[in-house]
Design an enzyme around this catalytic site. Structure first.
Site, PDB file in Angstrom:
ATOM      1  N   ARG A  12     -84.124  39.329  17.026  1.00  0.00           N
ATOM      2  CA  ARG A  12     -83.910  40.719  17.421  1.00  0.00           C
ATOM      3  C   ARG A  12     -82.554  41.251  16.952  1.00  0.00           C
ATOM      4  NH1 ARG A  12     -81.243  41.933  22.417  1.00  0.00           N
ATOM      5  NH2 ARG A  12     -81.869  39.945  23.233  1.00  0.00           N
TER       6      ARG A  12
ATOM      7  N   ARG B 123     -78.336  44.784  12.542  1.00  0.00           N
ATOM      8  CA  ARG B 123     -77.247  45.673  12.935  1.00  0.00           C
ATOM      9  C   ARG B 123     -75.878  45.313  12.353  1.00  0.00           C
ATOM     10  NH1 ARG B 123     -77.286  46.130  19.102  1.00  0.00           N
ATOM     11  NH2 ARG B 123     -77.298  43.882  18.740  1.00  0.00           N
TER      12      ARG B 123
ATOM     13  N   ARG C 193     -81.130  53.250   9.442  1.00  0.00           N
ATOM     14  CA  ARG C 193     -81.227  53.551  10.882  1.00  0.00           C
ATOM     15  C   ARG C 193     -80.793  54.991  11.165  1.00  0.00           C
ATOM     16  NH1 ARG C 193     -81.698  54.348  15.741  1.00  0.00           N
ATOM     17  NH2 ARG C 193     -80.973  53.092  17.480  1.00  0.00           N
TER      18      ARG C 193
ATOM     19  N   ASP D 231     -90.939  45.900  17.380  1.00  0.00           N
ATOM     20  CA  ASP D 231     -90.342  45.449  18.636  1.00  0.00           C
ATOM     21  C   ASP D 231     -91.431  44.971  19.576  1.00  0.00           C
ATOM     22  OD1 ASP D 231     -87.459  45.617  19.980  1.00  0.00           O
ATOM     23  OD2 ASP D 231     -88.967  45.898  21.532  1.00  0.00           O
TER      24      ASP D 231
ATOM     25  N   TYR E 259     -90.391  44.013  31.484  1.00  0.00           N
ATOM     26  CA  TYR E 259     -89.903  45.365  31.140  1.00  0.00           C
ATOM     27  C   TYR E 259     -90.806  46.436  31.759  1.00  0.00           C
ATOM     28  CZ  TYR E 259     -86.695  43.318  27.721  1.00  0.00           C
ATOM     29  OH  TYR E 259     -85.692  42.604  27.123  1.00  0.00           O
TER      30      TYR E 259
HETATM   31  O1  1CP Z   1     -84.228  38.804  21.091  1.00  0.00           O
HETATM   32  C1  1CP Z   1     -85.209  38.401  21.670  1.00  0.00           C
HETATM   33  O2  1CP Z   1     -85.182  37.850  22.792  1.00  0.00           O
HETATM   34  C2  1CP Z   1     -86.535  38.541  20.957  1.00  0.00           C
HETATM   35  C3  1CP Z   1     -87.585  39.321  21.673  1.00  0.00           C
HETATM   36  C4  1CP Z   1     -87.264  40.795  21.793  1.00  0.00           C
HETATM   37  C5  1CP Z   1     -86.808  41.500  22.915  1.00  0.00           C
HETATM   38  C6  1CP Z   1     -86.443  40.924  24.272  1.00  0.00           C
HETATM   39  C7  1CP Z   1     -87.471  41.740  20.755  1.00  0.00           C
HETATM   40  C8  1CP Z   1     -87.977  41.381  19.408  1.00  0.00           C
HETATM   41  N1  1CP Z   1     -87.218  42.982  21.278  1.00  0.00           N
HETATM   42  C9  1CP Z   1     -86.786  42.890  22.584  1.00  0.00           C
HETATM   43  C10 1CP Z   1     -86.462  44.038  23.487  1.00  0.00           C
HETATM   44  C11 1CP Z   1     -85.349  44.880  22.960  1.00  0.00           C
HETATM   45  N2  1CP Z   1     -85.358  45.552  21.757  1.00  0.00           N
HETATM   46  C12 1CP Z   1     -84.131  45.165  23.601  1.00  0.00           C
HETATM   47  C13 1CP Z   1     -83.739  44.715  24.990  1.00  0.00           C
HETATM   48  C14 1CP Z   1     -83.062  43.399  25.039  1.00  0.00           C
HETATM   49  C15 1CP Z   1     -82.597  43.061  26.448  1.00  0.00           C
HETATM   50  O3  1CP Z   1     -83.270  43.368  27.442  1.00  0.00           O
HETATM   51  O4  1CP Z   1     -81.534  42.427  26.516  1.00  0.00           O
HETATM   52  C16 1CP Z   1     -83.378  45.988  22.734  1.00  0.00           C
HETATM   53  C17 1CP Z   1     -82.006  46.541  22.961  1.00  0.00           C
HETATM   54  C18 1CP Z   1     -84.170  46.215  21.576  1.00  0.00           C
HETATM   55  C19 1CP Z   1     -83.797  47.096  20.422  1.00  0.00           C
HETATM   56  C20 1CP Z   1     -84.002  46.552  19.069  1.00  0.00           C
HETATM   57  N3  1CP Z   1     -85.130  45.882  18.612  1.00  0.00           N
HETATM   58  C21 1CP Z   1     -83.121  46.727  17.963  1.00  0.00           C
HETATM   59  C22 1CP Z   1     -81.784  47.452  17.992  1.00  0.00           C
HETATM   60  C23 1CP Z   1     -81.993  48.887  17.697  1.00  0.00           C
HETATM   61  C24 1CP Z   1     -80.820  49.503  17.014  1.00  0.00           C
HETATM   62  O5  1CP Z   1     -80.895  49.753  15.801  1.00  0.00           O
HETATM   63  O6  1CP Z   1     -79.851  49.752  17.709  1.00  0.00           O
HETATM   64  C25 1CP Z   1     -83.737  46.135  16.854  1.00  0.00           C
HETATM   65  C26 1CP Z   1     -83.206  46.081  15.440  1.00  0.00           C
HETATM   66  C27 1CP Z   1     -85.001  45.600  17.282  1.00  0.00           C
HETATM   67  C28 1CP Z   1     -86.022  44.971  16.401  1.00  0.00           C
HETATM   68  C29 1CP Z   1     -86.671  43.711  16.869  1.00  0.00           C
HETATM   69  N4  1CP Z   1     -86.911  43.367  18.175  1.00  0.00           N
HETATM   70  C30 1CP Z   1     -87.513  42.128  18.213  1.00  0.00           C
HETATM   71  C31 1CP Z   1     -87.697  41.695  16.878  1.00  0.00           C
HETATM   72  C32 1CP Z   1     -88.312  40.368  16.465  1.00  0.00           C
HETATM   73  C33 1CP Z   1     -87.216  42.704  16.037  1.00  0.00           C
HETATM   74  C34 1CP Z   1     -87.340  42.801  14.512  1.00  0.00           C
HETATM   75  C35 1CP Z   1     -86.453  41.925  13.747  1.00  0.00           C
HETATM   76  C36 1CP Z   1     -85.007  42.383  13.726  1.00  0.00           C
HETATM   77  O7  1CP Z   1     -84.721  43.483  13.281  1.00  0.00           O
HETATM   78  O8  1CP Z   1     -84.195  41.619  14.171  1.00  0.00           O
END
Ligand code: 1CP
Length: 323
Positions: free
Chosen positions: A2, A6, A15, A52, A127
């Site tokens: 995740r 960034r 973005r 996501d 969630y």
């Molecule tokens: O990290 C993990 O535990 C993997 C599972 C997971 C979770 C818990 C993903 C997979 N998404 C999320 C929820 C999520 N998504 C949160 C909440 C986390 C928490 O509760 O602590 C948040 C803040 C996000 C936002 C998010 N998702 C971003 C940031 C957005 C930004 O540009 O500011 C991004 C880039 C993602 C993409 C994402 N989420 C998950 C995956 C596998 C991916 C794609 C791969 C990647 O870009 O890394």
């Protein structure tokens, strides 16, 4: 992992052009672009689909927003809402993701793998119930105890829609499937069995029944010894290991030759220097049997690009220039 993008200027540039995070996920051209960026910059062995785990609740008809500086915000679900979830159309409603996969596969080198994914039903349910990320998931755990039938129905809705979603991703061309059970920590063995093992096992059996034979990686983060039961009982192909687990010890408890991946401390990646060199070496030294080098969790925006290069060189060639 995740939020891996960034720390990359090229990610931030794309973005900025997106209306909001969800719109970004649902714009295949942009989502494909940022999926490919880390592989193009670092020559990693695999790309992870940009999407996501919280797209599935949108498919199920729930409202999900990502607020800058806060994270995901959902309208907390109540037992009476569960029967209204649009299970049958959920995986279709998020179909731009399959278009993203098509676009990535057309551009990704044939020797690289594309990883598709969904959230584990329990993690996504936390969630949906709590309305946001919470420190200990106590509200969701209480819900599981006090509204047991509603919880089972919610997990079933997530199981069916997530299985369909993974099947569609595999048909669209992903090579590997991953199930992120990020909030697997702190569950009693009974709850773990009911909330994590049972739904995960069912997702995997539905995917296999559809004729999909892609490898499936499970990531029950922070599950302790429950992770061993997960590895044995869910039929995952491989296990992702968080930072808190010694690789050599857990290997003794896993099915023979089950591949595992992880568990470099993401904080060491942020700290860099000798701390990072030592942490990488420890992962290399303690991994036995088939192991895929990876982090124990996500990448944060303050990670230095030079250090990601250094880790990759260290793993591939024995030494990296850490800063
Ligand atoms: O990290 C993990 O535990 C993997 C599972 C997971 C979770 C818990 C993903 C997979 N998404 C999320 C929820 C999520 N998504 C949160 C909440 C986390 C928490 O509760 O602590 C948040 C803040 C996000 C936002 C998010 N998702 C971003 C940031 C957005 C930004 O540009 O500011 C991004 C880039 C993602 C993409 C994402 N989420 C998950 C995956 C596998 C991916 C794609 C791969 C990647 O870009 O890394």
């Amino acid at each position: 992992m995740r939020q891996a993008g960034r720390h990359l200027p090229e990610y931030l540039a794309v973005r900025e052009t997106a209306k909001d995070f969800i719109d970004f996920c649902f714009t295949p051209e942009k989502a494909a672009e940022v999926t490919l960026q880390p592989v193009e910059r670092y020559d990693m062995d695999a790309a992870i689909l940009f999407a996501d785990i919280l797209l599935i609740p949108i498919g199920l008809g729930r409202e999900v927003k990502f607020i800058k500086g806060v994270g995901p915000v959902l309208n907390p679900i109540e037992p009476k809402d569960i029967a209204k979830l649009t299970i049958n159309s959920a995986a279709d409603k998020i179909s731009p993701v399959y278009d993203t996969i098509n676009r990535v596969k057309r551009r990704l080198n044939k020797d690289k793998a594309l990883i598709g994914f969904c959230g584990g039903p329990w993690t996504v349910a936390t969630y949906m119930i709590e309305g946001r990320g919470s420190p200990n998931k106590e509200v969701a755990k209480r819900f599981a105890y006090e509204n047991s039938e509603a919880m089972n129905d919610l997990l079933e809705a997530l199981t069916l829609s997530s299985a369909e979603y993974l099947i569609n991703q595999a048909k669209a061309g992903v090579d590997v499937l991953k199930i992120f059970e990020s909030w697997a920590e702190g569950l009693s063995p009974d709850l773990f069995e009911r909330l994590v093992i049972k739904p995960t096992k069912k997702i995997i059996s539905l995917v296999r029944d559809a004729g999909i034979d892609n490898p499936i990686i499970g990531f029950p983060r922070g599950a302790g010894l429950n992770a061993v039961r997960y590895a044995k009982l869910t039929n995952v192909t491989g296990l992702a290991i968080g930072t808190d687990t010694p690789l050599d010890t857990v290997r003794d408890y896993l099915p023979e030759n089950m591949p595992y991946q992880g568990n470099l401390d993401p904080l060491a990646l942020r700290v860099g220097g000798d701390v990072l060199r030592k942490a990488v070496q420890t992962v290399i030294d303690t991994a036995r049997g088939p192991h895929i080098f990876n982090l124990g969790h996500g990448v944060s925006p303050d990670v230095k690009i030079e250090n990601v290069h250094a880790v990759i060189n260290h793993v591939r060639m024995g030494e990296g220039n850490y800063v």
